[in-house]
Write a protein that holds these residues in place. Structure first.
Motif, PDB file in Angstrom:
ATOM      1  N   UNK A   5       4.991   0.670  -0.678  1.00  0.00           N
ATOM      2  CA  UNK A   5       6.074   1.202  -1.513  1.00  0.00           C
ATOM      3  C   UNK A   5       6.579   0.105  -2.433  1.00  0.00           C
ATOM      4  N   UNK A   6       6.949   0.482  -3.650  1.00  0.00           N
ATOM      5  CA  UNK A   6       7.575  -0.495  -4.544  1.00  0.00           C
ATOM      6  C   UNK A   6       8.467   0.215  -5.562  1.00  0.00           C
ATOM      7  N   UNK A   7       9.471  -0.541  -6.021  1.00  0.00           N
ATOM      8  CA  UNK A   7      10.375  -0.060  -7.053  1.00  0.00           C
ATOM      9  C   UNK A   7      10.608  -1.161  -8.071  1.00  0.00           C
ATOM     10  N   UNK A   8      10.478  -0.822  -9.355  1.00  0.00           N
ATOM     11  CA  UNK A   8      10.709  -1.770 -10.445  1.00  0.00           C
ATOM     12  C   UNK A   8      11.660  -1.175 -11.469  1.00  0.00           C
ATOM     13  N   UNK A   9      12.536  -0.262 -11.043  1.00  0.00           N
ATOM     14  CA  UNK A   9      13.401   0.462 -11.976  1.00  0.00           C
ATOM     15  C   UNK A   9      14.659  -0.306 -12.356  1.00  0.00           C
ATOM     16  N   UNK A  10      14.977  -1.387 -11.636  1.00  0.00           N
ATOM     17  CA  UNK A  10      16.187  -2.160 -11.900  1.00  0.00           C
ATOM     18  C   UNK A  10      15.805  -3.625 -12.141  1.00  0.00           C
ATOM     19  N   UNK A  11      16.808  -4.481 -12.129  1.00  0.00           N
ATOM     20  CA  UNK A  11      16.556  -5.919 -12.316  1.00  0.00           C
ATOM     21  C   UNK A  11      16.018  -6.586 -11.056  1.00  0.00           C
ATOM     22  N   UNK A  12      15.812  -5.813  -9.988  1.00  0.00           N
ATOM     23  CA  UNK A  12      15.233  -6.350  -8.761  1.00  0.00           C
ATOM     24  C   UNK A  12      13.888  -5.695  -8.488  1.00  0.00           C
ATOM     25  N   UNK A  13      12.891  -6.518  -8.212  1.00  0.00           N
ATOM     26  CA  UNK A  13      11.588  -6.032  -7.766  1.00  0.00           C
ATOM     27  C   UNK A  13      11.627  -5.909  -6.247  1.00  0.00           C
ATOM     28  N   UNK A  14      11.299  -4.738  -5.736  1.00  0.00           N
ATOM     29  CA  UNK A  14      11.334  -4.503  -4.290  1.00  0.00           C
ATOM     30  C   UNK A  14      10.004  -3.907  -3.838  1.00  0.00           C
ATOM     31  N   UNK A  15       9.410  -4.510  -2.810  1.00  0.00           N
ATOM     32  CA  UNK A  15       8.122  -4.066  -2.270  1.00  0.00           C
ATOM     33  C   UNK A  15       8.231  -3.987  -0.754  1.00  0.00           C
ATOM     34  N   UNK A  16       7.577  -3.016  -0.161  1.00  0.00           N
ATOM     35  CA  UNK A  16       7.523  -2.922   1.301  1.00  0.00           C
ATOM     36  C   UNK A  16       6.171  -2.347   1.711  1.00  0.00           C
ATOM     37  N   UNK A  17       5.679  -2.825   2.826  1.00  0.00           N
ATOM     38  CA  UNK A  17       4.437  -2.323   3.412  1.00  0.00           C
ATOM     39  C   UNK A  17       4.735  -1.860   4.829  1.00  0.00           C
ATOM     40  N   UNK A  18       4.321  -0.651   5.140  1.00  0.00           N
ATOM     41  CA  UNK A  18       4.445  -0.128   6.503  1.00  0.00           C
ATOM     42  C   UNK A  18       3.057  -0.003   7.102  1.00  0.00           C
ATOM     43  N   UNK A  19       2.833  -0.709   8.188  1.00  0.00           N
ATOM     44  CA  UNK A  19       1.573  -0.619   8.927  1.00  0.00           C
ATOM     45  C   UNK A  19       1.904  -0.137  10.321  1.00  0.00           C
ATOM     46  N   UNK A  20       1.617   1.118  10.598  1.00  0.00           N
ATOM     47  CA  UNK A  20       2.059   1.697  11.861  1.00  0.00           C
ATOM     48  C   UNK A  20       3.573   1.811  11.867  1.00  0.00           C
ATOM     49  N   UNK A  21       4.214   1.178  12.837  1.00  0.00           N
ATOM     50  CA  UNK A  21       5.678   1.222  12.914  1.00  0.00           C
ATOM     51  C   UNK A  21       6.333  -0.044  12.379  1.00  0.00           C
ATOM     52  N   UNK A  22       5.542  -1.027  11.966  1.00  0.00           N
ATOM     53  CA  UNK A  22       6.090  -2.300  11.481  1.00  0.00           C
ATOM     54  C   UNK A  22       6.211  -2.265   9.954  1.00  0.00           C
ATOM     55  N   UNK A  23       7.250  -2.941   9.445  1.00  0.00           N
ATOM     56  CA  UNK A  23       7.513  -2.969   8.004  1.00  0.00           C
ATOM     57  C   UNK A  23       7.693  -4.405   7.536  1.00  0.00           C
ATOM     58  N   UNK A  24       7.040  -4.754   6.442  1.00  0.00           N
ATOM     59  CA  UNK A  24       7.197  -6.054   5.783  1.00  0.00           C
ATOM     60  C   UNK A  24       7.834  -5.799   4.426  1.00  0.00           C
ATOM     61  N   UNK A  25       8.764  -6.677   4.020  1.00  0.00           N
ATOM     62  CA  UNK A  25       9.478  -6.484   2.761  1.00  0.00           C
ATOM     63  C   UNK A  25       9.427  -7.730   1.876  1.00  0.00           C
ATOM     64  N   UNK A  26       9.508  -7.500   0.580  1.00  0.00           N
ATOM     65  CA  UNK A  26       9.597  -8.594  -0.405  1.00  0.00           C
ATOM     66  C   UNK A  26      10.535  -8.170  -1.517  1.00  0.00           C
ATOM     67  N   UNK A  27      11.383  -9.096  -1.959  1.00  0.00           N
ATOM     68  CA  UNK A  27      12.252  -8.868  -3.102  1.00  0.00           C
ATOM     69  C   UNK A  27      12.142 -10.038  -4.060  1.00  0.00           C
ATOM     70  N   UNK A  28      12.258  -9.754  -5.348  1.00  0.00           N
ATOM     71  CA  UNK A  28      12.179 -10.801  -6.359  1.00  0.00           C
ATOM     72  C   UNK A  28      12.768 -10.306  -7.658  1.00  0.00           C
ATOM     73  N   UNK A  29      12.742 -11.135  -8.685  1.00  0.00           N
ATOM     74  CA  UNK A  29      13.265 -10.727  -9.992  1.00  0.00           C
ATOM     75  C   UNK A  29      12.467  -9.556 -10.553  1.00  0.00           C
ATOM     76  N   UNK A  30      13.204  -8.577 -11.105  1.00  0.00           N
ATOM     77  CA  UNK A  30      12.545  -7.432 -11.712  1.00  0.00           C
ATOM     78  C   UNK A  30      12.578  -7.519 -13.217  1.00  0.00           C
ATOM     79  N   UNK A  31      12.910  -6.413 -13.868  1.00  0.00           N
ATOM     80  CA  UNK A  31      12.963  -6.416 -15.321  1.00  0.00           C
ATOM     81  C   UNK A  31      11.599  -6.705 -15.926  1.00  0.00           C
ATOM     82  N   UNK A  32      11.562  -7.420 -17.044  1.00  0.00           N
ATOM     83  CA  UNK A  32      10.281  -7.697 -17.709  1.00  0.00           C
ATOM     84  C   UNK A  32       9.305  -8.494 -16.845  1.00  0.00           C
TER      85      UNK A  32
END
Length: 236
Positions: A5-32
């Protein structure tokens, strides 16, 4: 299921991966910056999760409303990765409304269940929608038509919470009498929404990874900006 999953609609870049029941997340600068950093960040997080595109089931992305550039980036990357997954056989994508993800983030972090989700649309306007959590079904019910208006025109029913990222730029102009919480359409929120949306048949072919635009205009003209400055100037 294995989900990206990922979202780039705001000034924050947000990514997450779900493998089974575990979730890993990443956030960083979004925008351009998101157009250059999204794919490398996705690859890195997938590696951390021990997940490959050969074992991925669905790609979930925030389809808007939001930044025009960000939405185009999300749709293009979701489409390309989905087409190439599973050795080129392809997998479906799940487009999710960003205002719904804002409401889900407000529920998860602040316990809000009746939410007016609001995102800064720039140009002195905000995107907004009323979203109500149905505890009996574990799903959200949201306005079918999202609003685009000045912050003063956002109507908040008694007892509802305003959630989003528009409070800082607009201050008292946005629902001054209501409760406010900060919330963004995170990738983790997209993952929490995914099971109900998938069960409702929300997954579509990669070719249908399309944005949800509420406005067909990217920026104000010089004349419009001058008119706004004149209207905001103190009377002589």
């Amino acid at each position: 299921m294995n989900l990206l999953a990922f979202d780039t609609s705001t000034d924050m870049l947000s990514i997450a991966v779900q493998a089974g029941s575990a979730v890993w997340e990443h956030q960083g600068p979004g925008g351009p910056q998101a157009s250059a950093t999204l794919i490398p960040a996705v690859s890195s997080l997938m590696a951390q999760a021990g997940c490959s595109f050969d074992t991925l089931d669905v790609i979930v992305f925030g389809r808007g409303p939001g930044s025009f550039t960000g939405l185009r980036t999300a749709c293009a990357v979701a489409q390309g990765l989905a087409f190439g997954a599973r050795g080129g056989q392809g997998i479906p994508v799940l487009p999710v409304d960003t205002l719904l993800a804002v409401a889900e983030e407000a529920r998860h972090r602040h316990g809000a269940e009746r939410v007016v989700a609001v995102l800064d649309a720039r140009m002195d306007e905000v995107y907004h929608a009323r979203c109500e959590w149905q505890a009996a079904t574990g799903q959200w019910v949201a306005d079918a038509d999202f609003g685009l208006s000045s912050p003063e025109q956002v109507l908040v029913p008694d007892g509802w919470t305003v959630a989003g990222n528009a409070q800082l730029p607009y201050g008292e102009r946005l629902a001054p009498g209501a409760a406010h919480v900060h919330a963004l359409p995170t990738a983790a929120a997209l993952l929490r929404l995914a099971p109900a949306l998938l069960a409702a048949g929300g997954a579509v072919p990669a070719s249908d990874a399309l944005p949800r635009y509420i406005r067909d205009k990217v920026a104000q003209t010089t004349a419009e900006r001058a008119a706004l400055r004149a209207a905001a100037a103190p009377a002589p």
